[in-house]
Write an enzyme that holds these catalytic residues in place. Structure first.
Site, PDB file in Angstrom:
ATOM      1  N   HIS A 381       0.851  -1.196   0.000  1.00  0.00           N
ATOM      2  CA  HIS A 381       0.000   0.000   0.000  1.00  0.00           C
ATOM      3  C   HIS A 381       0.878   1.235   0.000  1.00  0.00           C
ATOM      4  O   HIS A 381       1.819   1.343   0.792  1.00  0.00           O
ATOM      5  CB  HIS A 381      -0.913   0.010   1.221  1.00  0.00           C
ATOM      6  CG  HIS A 381      -1.720   1.269   1.350  1.00  0.00           C
ATOM      7  ND1 HIS A 381      -1.564   2.163   2.393  1.00  0.00           N
ATOM      8  CD2 HIS A 381      -2.681   1.789   0.562  1.00  0.00           C
ATOM      9  CE1 HIS A 381      -2.397   3.170   2.237  1.00  0.00           C
ATOM     10  NE2 HIS A 381      -3.094   2.969   1.140  1.00  0.00           N
ATOM     11  N   SER A 382       0.606   2.158  -0.930  1.00  0.00           N
ATOM     12  CA  SER A 382       1.303   3.435  -0.986  1.00  0.00           C
ATOM     13  C   SER A 382       2.818   3.203  -1.152  1.00  0.00           C
ATOM     14  O   SER A 382       3.238   2.538  -2.100  1.00  0.00           O
ATOM     15  CB  SER A 382       0.985   4.246   0.270  1.00  0.00           C
ATOM     16  OG  SER A 382       1.487   5.558   0.167  1.00  0.00           O
ATOM     17  N   LEU A 383       3.629   3.717  -0.236  1.00  0.00           N
ATOM     18  CA  LEU A 383       5.078   3.533  -0.338  1.00  0.00           C
ATOM     19  C   LEU A 383       5.464   2.060  -0.234  1.00  0.00           C
ATOM     20  O   LEU A 383       6.473   1.638  -0.806  1.00  0.00           O
ATOM     21  CB  LEU A 383       5.776   4.345   0.753  1.00  0.00           C
ATOM     22  CG  LEU A 383       7.309   4.295   0.769  1.00  0.00           C
ATOM     23  CD1 LEU A 383       7.887   4.858  -0.515  1.00  0.00           C
ATOM     24  CD2 LEU A 383       7.855   5.042   1.982  1.00  0.00           C
TER      25      LEU A 383
END
Length: 765
Positions: A381-383
């Site tokens: 998720h995300s980074l």
């Protein structure tokens, strides 16, 4: 974990002031129940009169005593509030059986519960997490419960208190004598009016200080016997068979949603959603025993980065301004993770933590599930998706050891520094004796790995500093001697380029500039090299990556799912404009980029692979089997508008049609304009006629490269109706919605079970 009488409505574990043995020996001795002997607070709070209790007793009559069926609960702490959650029926039965058989054993009895993610030490009455760091929580064998007027759910009494209540209840049932009053040394009172009505009263002195109304002070608590008499949802239990294992890596910061919950809690929600979807969308396969469940395990790297080992939080805090402290603390704890990942030093820490955590969890899972033979996937998720992306792109070539950059047979100079000088420069003089005790010098230190220094008792932070310093020195010396060996796929092929004079030169000039750039970097930020080629054997993916030693995973992931991912943006910022369609991850053959349409952090990837065609992302179906209502209305209005345009064209043609004999001769220019008008009108009509069937017609198969085996990569969620009113208002929430998204969980399950040959059923909702 026991509760005081003023906390959570609990009771102290004090014995009641009633001698049950005397009641058994002298059954004819009545218990005082007249109105004048009951405290006023009890009488005022009584929901009905004494005569009504007697009528209930006379109508019901005596009933044989039956032992109460216990159920096991565990305490869950959230925001300094304690709530008691029931174990599943399957786990509760296992704990109950173990509590009886464990009495004959001397040692502790350990029972695995909740899909073997927790272990319960039955005698200690504690529940311990297996796969992540979490404090032990209390476990209780529950038989009696209470609830106040302001409580939302029933709370269990302590076990010894419940035992006293059960003894009094058994006497009342056996002798058919009710309206018994149990008084406790703390002043609390429980009255057993009849089998259906039992109340608990608190003394006025133990009431909350802010309660001033006498009526509120004397309100009783409802007492219930047995879990079957309270409103609580008890799950049946998870299937024991695990079909697939998924590791989930979080993004920036310690919190993963707007409620500031940890990755552990968010993954628990995602797991619960997947279990519910398996029941609704794979019901027949589940009943036939074809499928079990999918296990989701969290991977936490934030605590290792911001822990005491690195000391980065203390360094940042020293330079942080005192103003707007909360905002600066939030920035240091979350947004700075993006900059840490682009730092060679801390990027190595992050990647090592993610890889080692995944490998450790995989080993532990295989140990606890020895019969597991399914595949493994990863979610970022995300980074976290970018971390996994970089990790997977570097799986084939293996780790780049610093010692491989040193020509064999030549002594290591390291600028003639001694071990003492090096440690003094790094501020680690306290470890000089430890290293000298093992006869280590700089040359032998360059051959050490992280595990070697760990065995010597050196903490993580100093280990990283020493290894990073030695590696940079090795690379610096290797660049001077032109002895760096680039991994296969990152080597720049000879290319013909034009110089300033217009003459063509070979690709060796490019390689020389590459070495020169790496050599000119300061020691504080030392990028080993950048991939300056695009469309090579590795697809140019590694271009611009920070040069670190990427560790290897202990398995080959089947699928990589990215949630709200900024991968496309980071690749573009690194200088990569195009991904070779033939490129795929070395060890992972499937990749899905899943995002919410209003997610401000998410970016697409397909336009970087297929540049000549403007592809719309794949719409993720709703888990109930159709589009959301507002999207269906939007499509209906679009088709309606096209139908109206088509009708207007037909009417215009009928109105403007004139008999041929009455037409005057026209010149070629007018004829051409009239022909163009007819073509435009015909195009509008064709578009109106085809719009209704455009969605039903199958789109031609489009190959978008090998990252997902030729299949589509970008998948977009359907926004909720309320989110469509204001995109900006729900932007942040859109980036954090994936953990509770049933549509996302269903897409993962469909991809996993399609490869197992199990088709998804249509939802019956």
């Amino acid at each position: 974990m026991s509760h005081g009488s003023s906390e959570e409505g609990g009771l102290s574990q004090a014995a009641p002031n009633v001698n049950t043995q005397e009641l058994l020996d002298n059954p004819t001795q009545p218990v005082a129940t007249p109105r004048d002997q009951v405290p006023p607070t009890v009488d005022e709070a009584s929901p009905s009169s004494t005569s009504s209790f007697e009528m209930i007793d006379m109508e019901s009559g005596p009933s044989p005593y039956r032992e109460v069926q216990p159920h096991w609960f565990f305490c869950r702490l959230a925001d300094d509030n304690a709530s008691w959650v029931p174990f599943s029926r399957k786990d509760s039965d296992k704990l109950e059986n173990a509590s009886y058989t464990g009495k004959e054993q001397e040692g502790e009895v350990v029972i695995a519960v909740e899909g073997e993610r927790y272990d319960v030490r039955v005698k200690e009455r504690k529940r311990y997490a297996v796969y992540w760091q979490q404090g032990p929580t209390e476990v209780r064998r529950c038989t009696w419960f209470y609830k106040g007027d302001k409580d939302t759910r029933f709370m269990p009494y302590p076990e010894d208190f419940s035992q006293r209540l059960e003894e009094a209840f058994m006497i009342a049932v056996t002798l058919n004598e009710w309206k018994r009053k149990l008084e406790f040394p703390t002043g609390e009172t429980v009255i057993l009016h009849n089998p259906k009505l039992m109340m608990q009263y608190q003394p006025i002195g133990l009431q909350d200080e802010w309660v001033s109304s006498p009526s509120e002070q004397t309100r009783p608590r409802t007492v219930k016997r047995g879990v079957n008499n309270i409103s609580v949802e008890i799950p049946d239990g998870e299937p024991e068979k695990v079909d697939h294992l998924v590791f989930m890596v979080h993004g920036i910061g310690p919190a993963c949603d707007l409620r500031f919950r940890s990755i552990i809690q968010c993954v628990n929600d995602f797991r619960s959603a997947s279990l519910s979807l398996l029941t609704s969308h794979y019901k027949r396969a589940e009943q036939d025993g074809q499928i079990g469940r999918v296990e989701f395990l969290p991977v936490n790297w934030h605590s290792a980065l911001h822990g005491d080992a690195t000391g980065v939080d203390e360094d940042i805090q020293r330079i942080t301004l005192p103003s707007i402290s909360r905002l600066r603390h939030f920035t240091n704890d979350t947004l700075l993770d993006l900059f840490f990942y682009n730092s060679p030093t801390y990027c190595q820490t992050i990647v090592d933590t993610v890889a080692s955590e995944i490998n450790m969890l995989h080993t532990l899972f295989k140990k606890r599930h020895s019969d597991f033979n399914g595949a493994v996937s990863v979610v970022g998720h995300s980074l976290g998706s970018l971390i996994l992306f970089d990790l997977l792109t570097n799986q084939r070539n293996g780790s780049r050891k610093a010692r491989e950059a040193v020509p064999s047979g030549e002594p290591l100079d390291l600028n003639c520094d001694t071990l003492q000088q090096t440690l003094s420069r790094l501020g680690l003089q306290q470890y000089l004796d430890t290293l000298q005790a093992e006869n280590l010098d700089l040359e032998s230190l360059a051959l050490c790995q992280d595990g070697d220094l760990k065995d010597l008792g050196i903490p993580l932070g100093p280990r990283k500093k020493i290894l990073d310093y030695v590696r940079k020195k090795c690379l610096s010396q290797a660049f001077k001697t032109r002895a760096v060996h680039l991994p296969e796929g990152l080597q720049v092929p000879p290319q013909m380029t034009s110089n300033s004079d217009g003459n063509e030169s070979s690709g060796s000039t490019m390689q020389q500039s590459q070495f020169h750039r790496a050599q000119s970097v300061t020691s504080a930020v030392d990028y080993e090299y950048f991939d300056v080629g695009i469309g090579q054997t590795n697809g140019g993916i590694a271009k611009g990556q920070v040069s670190i030693d990427y560790p290897q995973l202990a398995f080959h992931p089947q699928t990589f799912f990215a949630f709200g991912s900024p991968i496309g943006m980071f690749l573009t910022v690194r200088g990569l404009k195009h991904i070779d369609p033939n490129y795929s991850f070395p060890t992972c053959k499937s990749f899905y980029n899943i995002y919410h349409p209003y997610d401000p952090v998410a970016y697409r990837l397909e336009p970087m692979i297929v540049t000549e065609v403007d592809l719309e992302p794949m719409l993720i179906p709703h888990h109930k089997g159709r589009k959301r209502m507002h999207l269906e209305l939007k499509d209906s209005f679009t088709r309606m508008s096209m139908d109206v345009l088509g009708s207007l064209r037909t009417a215009w043609q009928s109105f403007s049609r004139i008999p041929v004999a009455a037409l005057p001769p026209v010149d070629e220019g007018d004829a051409a304009r009239e022909g163009d008008l007819h073509e435009i009108q015909a195009g509008v009509c064709d578009e109106a006629e085809s719009s209704g069937s455009a969605e039903q017609a199958e789109q031609p198969e489009i190959n978008v490269g090998m990252l997902n085996g030729g299949r589509r990569i970008d998948y977009v969620l359907q926004e909720k109706p309320i989110e469509s009113f204001n995109e900006y208002l729900f932007a942040i929430q859109s980036h954090l919605c994936y953990w509770e998204s049933e549509d996302t969980a269903l897409l993962l399950l469909k991809e996993i079970y399609d490869k197992l040959g199990v088709a998804m059923e249509q939802s019956q909702q």
